[in-house]
Design an enzyme around this catalytic site. Structure first.
Site, PDB file in Angstrom:
ATOM      1  N   GLU A   1      -6.604   4.264  -5.481  1.00 29.14           N
ATOM      2  CA  GLU A   1      -7.840   4.509  -4.734  1.00 29.14           C
ATOM      3  C   GLU A   1      -8.274   5.917  -5.125  1.00 29.14           C
ATOM      4  OE1 GLU A   1      -9.673   4.675  -0.228  1.00 29.14           O
ATOM      5  OE2 GLU A   1      -7.861   5.753  -0.715  1.00 29.14           O
TER       6      GLU A   1
ATOM      7  N   HIS B   1     -11.263  -3.041   3.139  1.00 29.35           N
ATOM      8  CA  HIS B   1     -11.093  -2.786   4.575  1.00 29.35           C
ATOM      9  C   HIS B   1     -11.787  -1.504   5.033  1.00 29.35           C
ATOM     10  CE1 HIS B   1      -8.283  -0.241   2.578  1.00 29.35           C
ATOM     11  NE2 HIS B   1      -8.050   0.411   3.703  1.00 29.35           N
ATOM     12  N   ASP B   2     -12.310  -0.719   4.099  1.00 27.71           N
ATOM     13  CA  ASP B   2     -12.987   0.544   4.453  1.00 27.71           C
ATOM     14  C   ASP B   2     -14.498   0.439   4.350  1.00 27.71           C
ATOM     15  OD1 ASP B   2     -10.635   1.972   4.854  1.00 27.71           O
ATOM     16  OD2 ASP B   2     -10.497   2.554   2.746  1.00 27.71           O
TER      17      ASP B   2
ATOM     18  N   ASP C   1       0.861  -1.170   0.000  1.00 26.20           N
ATOM     19  CA  ASP C   1       0.000   0.000   0.000  1.00 26.20           C
ATOM     20  C   ASP C   1       0.907   1.232   0.000  1.00 26.20           C
ATOM     21  OD1 ASP C   1      -2.418   1.553   0.495  1.00 26.20           O
ATOM     22  OD2 ASP C   1      -3.208  -0.290   1.370  1.00 26.20           O
TER      23      ASP C   1
ATOM     24  N   ASP D   1      -2.993   4.813  -2.075  1.00 25.53           N
ATOM     25  CA  ASP D   1      -3.969   5.299  -1.109  1.00 25.53           C
ATOM     26  C   ASP D   1      -4.325   6.775  -1.309  1.00 25.53           C
ATOM     27  OD1 ASP D   1      -5.222   4.725   1.637  1.00 25.53           O
ATOM     28  OD2 ASP D   1      -4.072   6.552   2.027  1.00 25.53           O
TER      29      ASP D   1
HETATM   30  C1  GLC Z   1      -7.709   5.287   2.458  1.00 23.33           C
HETATM   31  C2  GLC Z   1      -7.578   3.998   3.226  1.00 23.33           C
HETATM   32  C3  GLC Z   1      -8.223   4.164   4.563  1.00 23.33           C
HETATM   33  C4  GLC Z   1      -7.501   5.276   5.290  1.00 23.33           C
HETATM   34  C5  GLC Z   1      -7.436   6.550   4.456  1.00 23.33           C
HETATM   35  C6  GLC Z   1      -6.420   7.484   5.001  1.00 23.33           C
HETATM   36  O1  GLC Z   1      -9.018   5.622   2.205  1.00 23.33           O
HETATM   37  O2  GLC Z   1      -8.115   2.946   2.487  1.00 23.33           O
HETATM   38  O3  GLC Z   1      -8.220   2.990   5.315  1.00 23.33           O
HETATM   39  O4  GLC Z   1      -8.155   5.539   6.489  1.00 23.33           O
HETATM   40  O5  GLC Z   1      -7.055   6.308   3.137  1.00 23.33           O
HETATM   41  O6  GLC Z   1      -5.139   6.991   4.770  1.00 23.33           O
END
Ligand code: GLC
Length: 554
Positions: A255, A327-328, A98, A198
């Site tokens: 993402e 995971h979110d 990541d 991310d």
């Molecule tokens: C992304 C991750 C999440 C995290 C956020 C801040 O959305 O997937 O889990 O809290 O970024 O890094």
């Protein structure tokens, strides 16, 4: 289209903290992942994405990194990481890390240095402002409150789009970018396949900072508002690709929320900044500026439309990455199937419909056994900072504590973070100690060991699904063939063709708990996959059972 090594791969996300604990401290670890590599290989996955395992205070579960060159001791050592890379390679698998570079941790030495000397070189690694001038913008952090907080021990404020322990890195500063590229290359040299990237859309801020129209009574506005005004992210992303990924033919998946209308080609076209980006069209459905308590529940029809819309947008441009959960997000089966209708058959239908869409299929740990949302007995058992914030938002909006808990439970990130259910022994076989987050109480019914013995389990179905996608006769059709929606107007039915010069394959699911008849354009050919024991058909007419899912030649 130029073929890439990652086009026909099957991806699997590991959330290491909850995957498998090898040393009994209640936290999953790298040795735990190594021990389960054969399980993953047997499932048929090719590429593993690890959520962050870098050194971190774990304020946001590792998405707050205090050393980009170190493994957090709770997950293991750099030797463990090297071993994992080597063991994956031995099995013909690739590893993605990541990449969390919109922000670091407030415990990173850069931030420590900025606090000591805000006017020195490290002050410029962050976005700082003079306290006396007040907050430079009225943006609301993704985890609640203003994005501006006092920089401890100074007369400055610093910006954090996420938690206050996640200060944003100043991408306008070429030194910051150089440090980031150096780190990416260092990891790629170790033999990674690439990265999941991310929160990347947030790296470009509209400057100078300013206020936008508030969207709640707190006088603040969502970060998504500022993103509409941010221009020029492409310069950073193009540079990052040239300086790092391109040199290694690395795979990257962004993402990326809040992309602008005409930007998809820039992001994932043949010369895009990334190899792929996630399709979040279903995920964001029903979102409300008010918060989770006000989300609109998604129906099967909405789900179908969201998938097809995303497919249409990406057609002829590039590869989306398809998910039902991560995971979110809450568990896909709990979100996209109607309440109380979580039979193994329905779970297989949802998995199948998603998995054979055009794009890259991603499975999130536990999805392959049909793991479901958990039950939170009280807000005190919730660990996730985002859920805690949304609970408060719901209370502030006038909901009772019970109503607020119910509302946030449906969307809590902790639903997906409960430990993987390996077997029916205490703590679901995840740990010999006390798990950092309680296991879902349904682990005796839903677990890997039981499903491995059962030909009709969700797990066995996922294995067949993956094998079908890789079958030499159909692989190219699933990877490169067009997706053409069909019977789109027929309610509670999701169906599409995957089509190329060799094959026309029909993927069809009866998205309801009742039988349904459908008359096809052509009579069915060979049935390649069926989540029921039989298929009732008469010529071109199929009599589908509740939640029946089929793949057939036609
Ligand atoms: C992304 C991750 C999440 C995290 C956020 C801040 O959305 O997937 O889990 O809290 O970024 O890094």
């Amino acid at each position: 289209m130029e073929r890439k090594w990652w086009h026909d791969k099957v991806f699997y996300q590991i959330y290491p903290k909850s995957f498998y604990d090898s040393n009994g401290d209640g936290i999953g670890d790298l040795q735990g992942i190594i021990q389960k590599l054969d399980y993953l290989k047997d499932l048929g996955v090719d590429v593993l994405w690890l959520s962050p395992i870098y050194q971190s205070p774990l304020a946001d579960q590792g998405y707050d990194i205090s050393d980009y060159y170190a493994i957090d001791p709770r997950f293991g050592t750099m030797e463990d990481m090297d071993e994992l890379i080597a063991e994956a390679k031995k099995r013909g698998m690739y590893l993605l890390m990541d990449l969390v570079v919109n922000h670091c941790s407030d415990e990173h030495p850069w931030f420590e240095a900025a606090k000591k000397d805000p006017d020195g070189p490290y002050g410029d690694f962050f976005y700082l402002a003079d306290k006396k001038d007040g907050r430079p913008s009225n943006w609301r952090s993704c985890f609640g409150g203003s994005v501006w907080d006092p920089l401890p021990g100074t007369d400055k404020l610093y910006l954090h789009i996420f938690h206050r322990k996640q200060p944003d890195l100043n991408w306008e500063n070429p030194r910051v970018r150089r440090e980031i590229y150096k780190n990416i290359n260092w990891w790629l040299e170790k033999g990674l396949g690439g990265f999941r990237i991310d929160a990347i859309i947030n790296i470009k801020k509209p400057l100078p900072f300013c206020d936008y129209e508030p969207d709640r009574s707190d006088g603040l506005c969502s970060v998504s508002e500022m993103l509409k005004h941010a221009e020029g992210i492409g310069e950073f992303l193009g540079e990052m690709k040239r300086e790092t990924f391109a040199k290694y033919d690395a795979f990257t998946v962004g993402e990326v929320f809040n992309i602008k209308e005409d930007e998809m080609r820039d992001f994932i076209g043949p010369d895009g900044y990334f190899s792929s980006m996630f399709d979040f069209n279903e995920t964001i459905f029903g979102e409300s500026p008010n918060g989770w308590y006000d989300m609109k529940k998604i129906t099967g029809e909405d789900y179908k439309n969201c998938c097809f819309e995303a497919q249409e947008r990406a057609e002829g441009i590039g590869f989306l990455s398809n998910i039902i959960e991560n995971h979110d997000e809450p568990r896909g089966v709990s979100r996209y199937l109607p309440e109380g209708e979580h039979s193994p058959r329905a779970k297989k239908m949802l998995g199948g419909l998603n998995f054979l869409l055009k794009g890259l299929p991603f499975i999130y740990q536990g999805q392959e056994i049909g793991m479901e949302n958990t039950v939170f007995s009280s807000i005190d058992v919730v660990d996730d900072i985002s859920t805690l914030d949304q609970y408060q938002v719901a209370l502030d909006a006038g909901l009772s504590p019970e109503e607020a808990l119910k509302a946030v439970s449906a969307y809590s990130r902790d639903n997906a973070r409960t430990p993987v259910q390996w077997d029916a022994s205490p703590q679901a076989g995840f740990t010999s100690g006390t798990p950092w987050l309680s296991v879902n109480s349904n682990y005796r019914e839903i677990n890997v060991a039981a499903q491995e013995q059962d030909e009709t389990s969700v797990l066995s179905f996922y294995k067949k699904l993956i094998a079908l996608r890789k079958h030499p006769d159909y692989r190219d059709t699933f990877v490169y063939g067009r997706l053409i929606p069909c019977h789109r107007e027929q309610k509670h039915l999701m169906a599409y063709y995957r089509k190329d010069a060799q094959n026309t394959l029909l993927v069809i699911g009866n998205y309801q708990n009742r039988p349904q008849e459908v008359t096809l354009e052509n009579a069915p050919g060979t049935i390649l996959l069926n989540n029921c024991e039989r298929l009732a058909a008469d010529g071109k007419t199929l009599f589908l059972e509740p939640y029946q899912f089929l793949v057939m030649t036609i």
